[in-house]
Design an enzyme around this catalytic site. Structure first.
Site, short mmCIF file in Angstrom:
data_model
loop_
_atom_site.label_atom_id
_atom_site.label_comp_id
_atom_site.label_asym_id
_atom_site.label_seq_id
_atom_site.Cartn_x
_atom_site.Cartn_y
_atom_site.Cartn_z
N GLU A 63 -7.06 4.54 7.78
CA GLU A 63 -6.87 5.98 7.52
C GLU A 63 -8.12 6.56 6.86
OE1 GLU A 63 -3.09 5.62 5.50
OE2 GLU A 63 -2.17 5.03 7.39
N SER B 85 3.16 -2.40 10.38
CA SER B 85 4.61 -2.41 10.61
C SER B 85 5.27 -3.76 10.32
CB SER B 85 4.94 -1.94 12.04
OG SER B 85 4.48 -0.62 12.23
N HIS C 288 -9.60 1.01 4.74
CA HIS C 288 -8.32 1.21 5.42
C HIS C 288 -8.57 2.13 6.61
CE1 HIS C 288 -4.25 2.50 6.30
NE2 HIS C 288 -3.84 1.44 5.65
N ASN D 25 0.87 -1.18 0.00
CA ASN D 25 0.00 0.00 0.00
C ASN D 25 0.91 1.23 0.00
OD1 ASN D 25 -1.82 2.05 0.46
ND2 ASN D 25 -2.21 1.50 2.60
N TRP D 26 1.02 1.84 -1.17
CA TRP D 26 1.94 2.98 -1.28
C TRP D 26 1.43 4.23 -0.58
CZ3 TRP D 26 3.41 2.84 -7.26
CH2 TRP D 26 4.16 1.68 -7.50
N LYS D 27 0.18 4.23 -0.21
CA LYS D 27 -0.45 5.43 0.37
C LYS D 27 -0.21 6.62 -0.56
CE LYS D 27 0.32 3.51 4.91
NZ LYS D 27 -0.03 3.65 6.30
N GLY E 21 2.65 -1.21 4.31
CA GLY E 21 2.68 0.21 4.00
C GLY E 21 4.11 0.68 3.76
N GLY E 22 4.71 1.26 4.78
CA GLY E 22 6.04 1.88 4.65
C GLY E 22 7.06 1.01 3.95
N GLY F 170 2.20 2.07 10.78
CA GLY F 170 3.16 3.17 10.67
C GLY F 170 3.80 3.55 11.99
N GLU G 154 -5.66 -5.16 10.41
CA GLU G 154 -4.65 -4.13 10.62
C GLU G 154 -4.94 -3.39 11.92
OE1 GLU G 154 -2.53 -2.91 6.78
OE2 GLU G 154 -4.27 -1.62 7.00
C1 PEP Z 1 -0.89 0.11 5.95
O1 PEP Z 1 -0.90 1.29 5.67
O2 PEP Z 1 -1.78 -0.64 5.53
C2 PEP Z 1 0.22 -0.41 6.76
C3 PEP Z 1 0.16 -1.62 7.20
O3 PEP Z 1 1.25 0.46 7.00
P1 PEP Z 1 2.66 0.10 7.69
O4 PEP Z 1 3.15 -1.19 7.09
O5 PEP Z 1 3.55 1.26 7.36
O6 PEP Z 1 2.41 -0.04 9.15
#
Ligand code: PEP
Length: 258
Positions: A103, A216, A101, A17-19, A237-238, A178, A172
């Site tokens: 967010e 994470s 998601h 997930n590049w956000k 994500g990251g 994050g 999640e």
């Molecule tokens: C996400 O945004 O779905 C996610 C899991 O982010 P991260 O891996 O950065 O925690």
């Protein structure tokens, strides 16, 4: 918590997930490096921002990496300024779309029912919705984790009925996204087992459904997480923004399933 153990018969899936990150140049380099690091022993996909979908589709067509979007409208078309319909995503051959998601739920006040409606319209257009569920830290500390994720998933189960088996679920925990605070493999597995049991009550195909963990995930914790009986890969994500890190996570799934 219910403990549903399963044979490892499902294919693993890792989704990036590049956000709201990237640039045309950076994405091209990332996908090029990811391609060079493959193939992977499982399914891989990236969910890119809308404006990059044409580039991503061009870069990945014919490869074993699928692509998707990070959200969609719950409407077919019309006066919804700023929204993007699933029909539009289908034109760019998206296989997946994230819905719900945390967010989006937190910053855009998305309700459980809106998320379910998005999942329904995605399926109607042939895309696989990746339905995200997860509790906040306050909810976990109040002992509400199970109730929260079940409530979130329940809206999708009721809206999709027998089609529920066609979705991917992503657990999640909001407190792990994050933050570098990953759920332990045992914590994650416990919630995945609850979700699997809930799905099992709704469809006989629950054993074949993919339930991803997100929050994470890094190369150094992926193997342990993906080794859990009800964890079928990850939503990243990251760590999906660096080809080497994302590829290492993709390779971690290869070492956990036959
Ligand atoms: C996400 O945004 O779905 C996610 C899991 O982010 P991260 O891996 O950065 O925690």
């Amino acid at each position: 918590m219910v403990n549903v153990t399963t044979a490892h018969t499902r294919r693993n899936l890792v989704v990036g997930n590049w956000k709201m990150n990237g640039s045309r140049a950076a994405n091209a380099a990332l996908l090029n490096d990811l391609h060079a690091a493959g193939p992977f022993n499982g399914d891989v996909a990236v969910c890119a921002p809308f404006p990059y979908l044409a580039d991503v589709a061009l870069a990945l067509q014919g490869s074993r990496v699928a692509w998707g979007a990070q959200d969609c409208s719950a409407h077919e078309s019309g006066a919804y300024t700023g929204e993007v319909s699933v029909g539009m995503l289908a034109e760019f051959a998206c296989r997946y779309v994230l819905v719900g998601h945390s967010e989006r739920r937190a910053m855009h006040a998305e309700t459980d029912q809106l998320v379910a409606d998005k999942a329904k319209i995605a399926l109607a257009h042939g895309l696989t919705p990746i339905v995200c569920v997860g509790e906040t830290l306050a909810e976990r500390e109040a002992g509400q984790t199970e109730a929260v994720v079940k409530r979130q998933l329940s809206a999708v189960i009721h809206t999709l009925a027998h089609c529920i088996s066609q979705v991917v679920v992503a657990y999640e925990p909001v407190w792990a996204i994050g933050t570098s605070k990953t759920a332990s493999p045992e914590q994650a597995q416990a919630v995945h087992a609850v979700l699997r049991a809930q799905l099992q009550a709704a469809t006989e195909k629950a054993q074949h459904m993919q339930i991803l963990y997100g929050g994470s995930v890094k190369a150094d914790n992926a193997v342990q997480l993906f080794s859990q009986p009800d964890i079928d890969g990850g939503l990243i994500g990251g760590a999906s923004l660096k080809a080497a890190d994302f590829a290492a996570i993709c390779k971690a799934m290869g070492s956990t399933r036959a």
